[in-house]
Design an enzyme around this catalytic site. Structure first.
Site, PDB file in Angstrom:
ATOM      1  CD  GLU A 304      -3.023   1.097   2.783  1.00 35.35           C
ATOM      2  OE1 GLU A 304      -3.035   1.532   3.319  1.00 35.35           O
ATOM      3  OE2 GLU A 304      -3.667   1.585   2.187  1.00 35.35           O
ATOM      4  N   GLY A 438       3.254   1.833  10.527  1.00 31.15           N
ATOM      5  CA  GLY A 438       3.349   1.328  11.966  1.00 31.15           C
ATOM      6  C   GLY A 438       3.024  -0.237  11.895  1.00 31.15           C
ATOM      7  CB  ALA A 439       0.221  -1.990  11.999  1.00 34.74           C
ATOM      8  CG  MET A 440      -0.115  -2.988   5.343  1.00 34.99           C
ATOM      9  SD  MET A 440      -1.049  -1.603   4.404  1.00 34.99           S
ATOM     10  CE  MET A 440      -1.880  -2.843   3.331  1.00 34.99           C
ATOM     11  CG  ASN A 442      -0.540  -6.920   4.113  1.00 35.20           C
ATOM     12  OD1 ASN A 442      -0.673  -5.746   3.651  1.00 35.20           O
ATOM     13  ND2 ASN A 442       0.421  -7.289   5.401  1.00 35.20           N
ATOM     14  CG  HIS A 473      -5.143   1.348  12.870  1.00 37.84           C
ATOM     15  ND1 HIS A 473      -6.221   2.830  12.579  1.00 37.84           N
ATOM     16  CD2 HIS A 473      -5.208   0.703  10.867  1.00 37.84           C
ATOM     17  CE1 HIS A 473      -6.162   3.127  11.092  1.00 37.84           C
ATOM     18  NE2 HIS A 473      -5.278   2.723  10.508  1.00 37.84           N
ATOM     19  CD  GLU A 474      -2.679  -1.409  10.678  1.00 33.39           C
ATOM     20  OE1 GLU A 474      -3.318  -1.740  10.171  1.00 33.39           O
ATOM     21  OE2 GLU A 474      -2.515  -0.205  10.896  1.00 33.39           O
ATOM     22  CG  HIS A 477      -7.281  -1.299   8.210  1.00 31.85           C
ATOM     23  ND1 HIS A 477      -8.001   0.057   7.830  1.00 31.85           N
ATOM     24  CD2 HIS A 477      -6.468  -0.681   8.277  1.00 31.85           C
ATOM     25  CE1 HIS A 477      -7.279   1.158   7.471  1.00 31.85           C
ATOM     26  NE2 HIS A 477      -6.426   0.990   7.929  1.00 31.85           N
TER      27      HIS A 477
HETATM   28 ZN   LIG Z   1      -4.894   1.872   8.649  1.00 31.58          ZN
END
Ligand SMILES: [Zn+2]
Length: 1036
Positions: A304, A438-440, A442, A473-474, A477
């Site tokens: 991303e 911070g993080a993703m 996927n 948060h992740e 998503h």
């Molecule tokens: Zn996000």
């Protein structure tokens, strides 16, 4: 994606104002910019050519815009263009009717009914034209092929501009966005990474369907060396095809002589090789040194927003969803991970093993694909139908328990809350040693920085708060973003605003002990601060270039997005309406792509209560307008009138907008001010409105109850006086959120020039009785901004007076803080803010305590412990002494727990020793002792110091090219770097320097919104100083 530093509320304040209103129809890559520069109002007087993403020299013109002089190939292009809806076909009707290249020009009127005289004139004209054509024909270099001369015919103002492929042929597509005629259905990816040589080879098989007749397939590919390409139509034979590549736009294309017809299916197979990326996106290599001192390498992905194309050729836009089947080979000592569970492992003849993953059972956007080759170890647990694992490097396995426990609780919460079960059979969370964001999120394989996933055995709840927030948060998503995805990056907030809102909302329910409310309040304040600038942008805004995509990852998409969702939720009747609406939205659009209107429509369908506004009507102003309103209260006896205007901080006082918001105003009065039941609502959608009669006995009103609305309130002299009076008698007449909101608002109004700094100080007088975290931390943060400005401007006398003011105002509260373990997160937040401020102002007791803590820590050889919330202040104080800085550096080099390491690094970067400042900046850039992913943090910290902020500006100018190579132009990292370096300038000389430097960058970053924000902030600082310096002498 979590852009980073979820616990750092200073991070908001970044900038913009590029193309606010140009639509995709006005696609800049196609328009001849030299002619159409007015379409792109951009940052300071750049040459229109510089506005184009690609270097202009890389384009050539296509001759033949009138049909008469078009050869056969060109007609092909035209028909393709028609079919694919090329940009000039989509231009506004006005343009189309007058100037479309496809509109045949009517013959000159004068020749239509020829008289003898006009026939002579016309005849002469024909002869002249014929002669001119012959002259042009024989001009050297002008051969009338497609790569021909610039057309001189002024009757066709919009000339189509095709770029040139790497092989010299024209590239048949001119737009940044891909054509819609072909849709990918499934990808079959085979990857063979070689971690010894940092390369990989791959084969991508893409099954596609034809949505509209076309002779073209255009998709993305970046830095991939395509070695073979075959194409198969329906049941036909696979045939070799030529792949054209246009590198500046990271696109490849295959042209066909026969049209592919609507409804047909086809398969494109591409073999390629590439290097593993050495930056933080694409398929990139990462390494770490294990406890035996051996360097371990691994490979991971970060796609991303625009980097899937660096790992495999693909339709790399969020609306091209497809399924994926992935195979990766590895050495036997490694493992591989991907979105789906592993289906089988096959030994290969070369001694490697090929892992194959199940085909995804969901349609996914390319940016959510992920794979990892590493030697990680997991901890595991089953939740509902999902196997949840947390992976780390082997020696950090013991730091993964908290994450596993937290993700399991949150997964159960979201499954229940959304009434849609997480759709995959497994969920992996992986801590990657080199990771920029911070993080993703996927799908099924969420990647993190070590800091945002791992928690040490002795970590404080404040550190756990960071980890839990990022996980929440992740995980949100997986529904908002993965299941339902924004159609295009202009609506990134549908992903990020929601995930941010859900992260706070879920933690308040699932882990109330973490007291996340104060953090959410603080990030809303920072979002207001940033959105007050003219360089800000609407939540949903046009995005036409790669750097604009990167720039969408900012506090407007995240924190403002979350703030307006909070405002909406707070304004709806009943506590389940919002939830019902988002469940409806998720169910209706599951597996699909949406835009902002889809969300408001879903919420409107659920909101049936007649006394409440139509959601769509109310919310559209909040997503389509830049900025937010200032609500001014005026009261005459029982009559209270509210007026709204755009709260816009401008340095030139010139820009006034007529924007009107539909504001769900809430208010409380001294009759009833604390409980939610006290709240009254008023819908302000016009310029002004009158509240229902207020009894004269009411002494004061407080608007924006608990600051759940995204607006600032000015109460007028009398209104402020009444509130200040009430607070000085009893701080508890308002909730702590309301008190913090008054503090935030009055500082903002002072910047706007609506209240004097004297009035600010009047409000702060009540604070000697304040004991709650959010008002204290907000006041400290705001005062520190002005203290830093005075200090950096070398107004030593005033800075000293500001310092004694702060110490006087907060001295007793600072004295009350202990240096022992503290249970409450809220108290930890307040204590760390107070003590960091005290020590940064060299308050003697604070310094002594911090030094004593450090000494004890060092002497105990790791057996004693500094409370987690105090480590930062202790390391920062230690770093000011020569000897302790060296000790800290050695501790940093040996520490394994990443959260602690970062605090040590911030300590090291706070040194005032110029040689060390230069060393640490260079080390961050090199990436050996200090990982490059930490450079934005290093720069941010160095800039706080007086010595450091001068060095940093030089450092950035000297190393600009290296910086944008490591961090993409427009990325959150670059936004942080630019803001840190420039936000404390307040003089004309600095403004000129900054302006000159960024103007000189041209396409290397001059158009970044953060550059505009930087310039604007300096001007505002300058104006505030000019206005307030003379009078500060009196007030302080
Ligand atoms: Zn996000």
């Amino acid at each position: 994606m979590d852009p980073f530093d979820s616990n750092n509320t200073e991070r908001a304040n970044l900038p913009r104002n590029m193309i606010e209103n140009s639509m995709f129809e006005e696609e800049p890559d196609v328009v001849d910019l030299a002619k159409d520069s007015t379409a792109f109002p951009t940052f300071p007087a750049l040459d229109p050519d510089d506005v184009a993403y690609e270097p202009r020299s890389s384009r050539l013109l296509v001759r033949g815009l009138g049909e008469n002089d078009m050869d056969e190939d060109e007609e092909d292009y035209e028909s393709s263009a028609r079919l694919l809806g090329m940009s000039f076909m989509n231009r506004s009707a006005a343009h189309r009717s007058n100037s479309s290249p496809y509109t045949r020009q009517a013959p000159p009127r004068s020749c239509s009914r020829p008289s003898a005289r006009t026939m002579v004139v016309c005849g002469l004209f024909v002869v002249i034209m014929a002669s001119m054509t012959m002259v042009l024909y024989f001009l050297p270099g002008c051969n009338f092929t497609k790569i021909g001369c610039r057309k001189t015919n002024k009757t066709t103002p919009f000339e189509q501009v095709y770029p040139v492929s790497t092989n010299g042929e024209l590239f048949p597509w001119t737009k940044f966005r891909l054509p819609r005629s072909i849709h990918p259905l499934s990808y079959d990816l085979t990857l063979d990474p070689d971690l010894d040589n940092m390369t990989f080879t791959g084969r991508t098989v893409i099954n596609m369907s034809v949505l509209h007749n076309t002779k073209l397939i255009v998709l993305h590919s970046a830095n991939l060396n395509i070695t073979k390409a075959t194409f198969k139509l329906g049941d036909g034979e696979a045939k070799d095809v030529t792949v054209l590549e246009y590198k500046p736009r990271q696109q490849i294309a295959v042209k066909f002589s026969d049209e592919l017809k609507t409804g047909q299916y086809c398969v494109l197979t591409l073999d390629y090789s590439a290097k593993l990326s050495h930056t933080y996106d694409g398929f990139y290599n990462s390494s770490y040194t294990d406890t035996d001192g051996i360097k371990r390498v691994l490979a991971a992905t970060q796609f991303e927003p625009l980097a899937a194309r660096k790992a495999f050729p693909c339709f790399d836009e969020p609306s091209f969803k497809a399924t994926f089947l992935i195979r990766i080979s590895r050495k036997p000592t490694y493992l591989t991970l991907s979105n789906m569970p592993q289906a089988k492992s096959t030994p290969l003849v070369n001694g490697l093993i090929q892992d194959e993953f199940e085909k995804t059972n969901v349609n996914m956007s390319t940016y959510l694909v992920a794979f990892i080759v590493a030697n990680f170890t997991p901890v595991r647990k089953n939740v509902s139908e999902t196997l949840v694992s947390v992976y780390s490097v082997p020696e950090k396995k013991e730091h993964t328990d908290y994450a596993l426990d937290t993700v399991c609780k949150l997964l159960e919460f979201y499954n229940d809350f959304f009434e849609i079960a997480y759709p995959l059979k497994k969920l992996d969370l992986v801590a990657i040693p080199d990771f920029l964001a911070g993080a993703m999120e996927n799908w099924g394989l969420i990647t993190f920085r070590e800091t945002t996933l791992l928690v040490g055995k002795q970590s404080s709840d404040l550190e756990k708060q960071v980890v839990a927030s990022v996980i929440a948060h992740e995980l949100a998503h997986q529904w908002f973003g993965n299941l339902v995805t924004m159609r295009w990056w202009n609506d990134l907030w549908l992903n990020e605003g929601f995930a941010t809102y859900m992260q706070y909302m879920s933690l308040q329910t699932v882990l109330p002990k973490l007291d996340i409310g104060n953090l959410f309040l603080a990030v809303r304040f920072r979002a207001l601060d940033k959105d007050a600038l003219n360089s800000s942008h609407a939540v949903s805004t046009d995005v036409n270039k790669p750097e604009q995509v990167e720039e969408m990852f900012d506090s407007v998409s995240y924190e403002k997005g979350a703030s307006i969702l909070l405002m909406l939720n707070a304004s709806l009747s009943g506590d389940q309406e919002f939830r019902k609406g988002i469940i409806q939205y998720l169910k209706q659009f599951s597996g699909l792509n949406t835009d902002t209107n889809d969300l408001w429509n879903s919420l409107t369908q659920v909101e049936v209560s007649p006394q409440h506004p139509n959601v769509s009507e109310m919310m559209s102003s909040w997503t389509s307008l830049k900025g937010f309103p200032l609500v001014t209260v005026s009261r005459k006896g029982g009559q209270v009138t509210l007026t709204q205007e755009h709260f816009l901080l401008t340095s030139d006082n010139a820009t006034q907008t007529s924007s009107l918001w539909n504001i769900p105003v809430t208010y409380v009065t001294d009759n009833c001010s604390l409980a939610p039941e006290c709240t009254q609502m008023f819908n302000l959608k016009n310029k002004s409105g009158t509240l229902k009669e207020i009894p004269e006995s009411v002494k004061w009103l407080k608007l924006n109850y608990r600051n759940t609305g995204f607006y600032i309130v000015h109460y007028g002299d009398e209104g402020w006086a009444a509130l200040i009076d009430a607070l000085s008698n009893n701080v508890n007449v308002l909730t702590h959120e309301d008190r913090a909101s008054l503090i935030h608002n009055i500082f903002a109004l002072s910047r706007l020039g609506r209240v004097s700094f004297h009035q600010v100080l009047n409000l702060l007088k009540y604070m000697s009785n304040e004991t709650q975290t959010s008002p204290v931390t907000e006041a400290l943060l705001q005062l520190n901004v002005f203290y830093q400005l005075l200090d950096k401007r070398q107004e030593h006398n005033l800075a000293a007076r500001m310092k004694s003011y702060i110490l006087h105002q907060f001295g007793s509260l600072m004295d009350k803080q202990t240096w022992k373990e503290e249970e409450s997160v809220s108290k930890q937040e307040m204590r760390s803010a107070l003590l960091e401020m005290a020590c940064s102002l060299y308050e003697e007791k604070c310094i002594q305590q911090a030094q004593a803590q450090f000494k004890q820590y060092v002497e105990s050889n790791g057996t004693s412990r500094i409370p987690g919330d105090l480590q930062q202040v202790v390391f920062t104080v230690a770093a000011q002494s020569n000897e302790d800085w060296m000790t800290l550096l050695s501790m940093y080099e040996h520490a394994t727990y990443d959260a602690e390491k970062r605090k040590m690094l911030r300590g090291l970067a706070s040194t005032q020793d110029p040689r060390r400042i230069v060393w640490i900046l260079k080390a961050g850039l090199r990436g050996d002792t200090i990982p490059t992913q930490e450079l934005p943090l290093v720069i941010h910290t160095v800039c706080k110091g007086f010595a450091g902020y001068l060095f940093v500006w030089d450092f950035i100018q000297e190393n600009w090219n290296s910086l944008i190579e490591k961090f993409p132009v427009g990325s959150f990292a670059m936004q942080t770097i630019i803001k840190s370096a420039t936000s404390q300038y307040s003089t004309q000389a600095h403004l000129d320097q900054v302006q000159d430097f960024f103007s000189s960058l041209k396409e290397r970053g001059s158009q970044m919104r953060s550059v505009q924000e930087a310039l604007e902030t300096i001007k505002l600082n300058q104006r505030w100083m000019d206005k307030n310096l003379p009078t500060l002498q009196k007030w302080l």
